[in-house]
Design a protein around this motif. Sequence first.
Motif, PDB file in Angstrom:
ATOM      1  N   GLY A  33       0.912  -1.075   0.203  1.00  0.00           N
ATOM      2  CA  GLY A  33       0.124   0.076  -0.205  1.00  0.00           C
ATOM      3  C   GLY A  33       0.908   1.209  -0.029  1.00  0.00           C
ATOM      4  O   GLY A  33       2.311   1.191   0.163  1.00  0.00           O
ATOM      5  N   GLU A  34       0.233   2.299  -0.038  1.00  0.00           N
ATOM      6  CA  GLU A  34       1.091   3.764  -0.137  1.00  0.00           C
ATOM      7  C   GLU A  34       1.636   4.109   1.108  1.00  0.00           C
ATOM      8  O   GLU A  34       1.188   3.384   2.170  1.00  0.00           O
ATOM      9  CB  GLU A  34      -0.016   4.755  -0.479  1.00  0.00           C
ATOM     10  CG  GLU A  34      -0.577   4.592  -1.907  1.00  0.00           C
ATOM     11  CD  GLU A  34      -1.485   5.630  -2.387  1.00  0.00           C
ATOM     12  OE1 GLU A  34      -1.282   6.379  -3.487  1.00  0.00           O
ATOM     13  OE2 GLU A  34      -2.170   6.078  -1.542  1.00  0.00           O
ATOM     14  N   SER A  54      -0.467   4.485   4.616  1.00  0.00           N
ATOM     15  CA  SER A  54      -1.719   3.861   4.352  1.00  0.00           C
ATOM     16  C   SER A  54      -1.950   2.700   5.875  1.00  0.00           C
ATOM     17  O   SER A  54      -2.868   2.271   5.918  1.00  0.00           O
ATOM     18  CB  SER A  54      -1.895   2.754   3.194  1.00  0.00           C
ATOM     19  OG  SER A  54      -0.648   1.899   3.377  1.00  0.00           O
ATOM     20  N   GLN A  73      -5.396   0.367   2.077  1.00  0.00           N
ATOM     21  CA  GLN A  73      -5.473   1.672   1.548  1.00  0.00           C
ATOM     22  C   GLN A  73      -6.177   2.519   2.584  1.00  0.00           C
ATOM     23  O   GLN A  73      -7.162   2.033   3.223  1.00  0.00           O
ATOM     24  CB  GLN A  73      -6.175   1.797   0.373  1.00  0.00           C
ATOM     25  CG  GLN A  73      -6.430   3.302  -0.281  1.00  0.00           C
ATOM     26  CD  GLN A  73      -7.341   3.333  -1.615  1.00  0.00           C
ATOM     27  OE1 GLN A  73      -8.324   2.372  -1.593  1.00  0.00           O
ATOM     28  NE2 GLN A  73      -7.320   4.231  -2.216  1.00  0.00           N
ATOM     29  N   ASN A  74      -5.664   3.651   3.235  1.00  0.00           N
ATOM     30  CA  ASN A  74      -6.153   4.470   4.186  1.00  0.00           C
ATOM     31  C   ASN A  74      -6.494   3.586   5.330  1.00  0.00           C
ATOM     32  O   ASN A  74      -7.754   3.789   5.850  1.00  0.00           O
ATOM     33  CB  ASN A  74      -7.427   5.286   3.630  1.00  0.00           C
ATOM     34  CG  ASN A  74      -6.952   6.048   2.365  1.00  0.00           C
ATOM     35  OD1 ASN A  74      -5.919   6.764   2.429  1.00  0.00           O
ATOM     36  ND2 ASN A  74      -7.860   6.411   1.459  1.00  0.00           N
TER      37      ASN A  74
END
Length: 541
Positions: free
Chosen positions: A315-316, A319, A502-503
């Motif tokens: 993930g980013e 995240s 994500q998030n």
Amino acid sequence: MSESTVLSVKNLVLNIEENRLIDDISFEIKAAEIFALVGESGSGKSLTSLAIMRLLPEVINVNSGSIVLQDQNLFKVPEYQMQKVRGKQVAMIFQEPMTSLNPVMKVGDQVAEVLKLHLGLKNRAAKDKVVSLFEEVGIPDSATRYDWYPHQLSGGQKQRVMIAMALACEPDLLIADEPTTALDVTIQAQVLELLKSIRDQRGLSILFITHDMGVVYEMADTVAVMKKGKIVEQAEKQKFFNEASHPYTKQLLEDAVPKQSLKPQIDSTKLLEIDDLKVHFPIKKGLFQRTVGMVKAVDGVSLMIEKGQTLALVGESGSGKSTIGQAILKLVNTTEGKVSYVSDENEVNLTNLSQNQMKPLRKKIQVIFQDPFSALNPRMTISEIIREGIVSLKVGSQNRKDQDNRIDELLTQVGIEPSFKHRYPHEFSGGQRQRIGVARALAVEPELIICDEPTSALDVTVRAQVLKLLEDLQKQYQLSYLFITHDLSIIPTIAHKVAVLQNGKVVEQGTVEEIMHNPQQDYTKQLLSSAPELIRKVMFA
């Protein structure tokens, strides 16, 4: 030196006493050219960049050679004048953002300081420029994050602050020392695109130091390969990738993309289970620091890690990947949820344990951190760092000679010369420090290792060795890994299953085959499409 040449390095030789660190290297960087300098950790890439910036430690001598920046011989420029050159004419993005940012100063003020010093901007104008720079390099909610401190940002976000700082004064030459090491693939793609567009708009020349051949393929106009202080091959990009001649270069290209062999799916027993985990951090404001909101770093995550298997978490930056690892280790307080660990056939809820109750489990659950420099005590030798866990957790023989033999064995396993064990962390390159972190984790014979970007600081040859080492250790000792990474190319090599974050939420999870070749979610598809072209060619061949 031709009119279009921005930087010329000629016959540069750097020594420490009789030891030659840089051995007669020469290269030129043209206007608007991206010149990639590649090679393994300790080959002299970063040392070359420090010589250009005139930031070499006093113990290193310039034996011979010259570095000319737009007709200025930098070795003949007095220090007071060199201070004006740094930042204004030549800027640098360092490899480790945490050690480059002042921990007690807001990140926005640190970038504004550069603008005030070199461009004479006043407070409001400087702040507006910084916010626009933050937006340009992809920092979310830029106006708010201006007032954040480095420890409040993820590793990738800190690196983006460093990129904004380097670009602030629109230099002629940008030295980028592993600038995308800490970034996930989507942000890496954005940053690489950003650097290329700035190069096109401003005619910026870039010295791009990296060990990532995917990035070299994407970015470079010219490539030079360093090994043991020498440039062994130099060529235009297409020729470099199609007609490499030196054996070391061929080995680098072979190791650039890990072998894409899917691991067989086998039934195994549960080792660790995360159920509806939530980690929320309060947002405090005002004189009395009242809580005005919550950052939902991890928001209802459920995962399972089985014995002898690897779960890759991707993930980013920001995240919540590293926060999940920290919650398992009880390095952050869990807001809600349950982390269950099966120890000696008994299931233990880690979230209910005190720090004293957790201590016996520390030898069963170990971690390899993302930033090797801040993870190693600068006042301890490598031998002391590895021995500390063995002694404090009473693992194996407590006889000092037996421990010395074990330390030698561990260092050999991770590719560090055992005779270096009496050195300190600052005496090693970034990649070598990460290998020491791997050795420290292995020293207490754990069952589960949380690997937080363990290969991000490693060059491709050492990365291949470490991945092979982790795979061999898994087979030998039935080790389990939670492998946090943004490098999609290594997932088929190391992982049995993948979870995409994500998030703070898991948006998709499944086998490597399912996630890599048949993703269901748009975000997963975006991650895969953001991988460098060289990696995509092999992954989806």
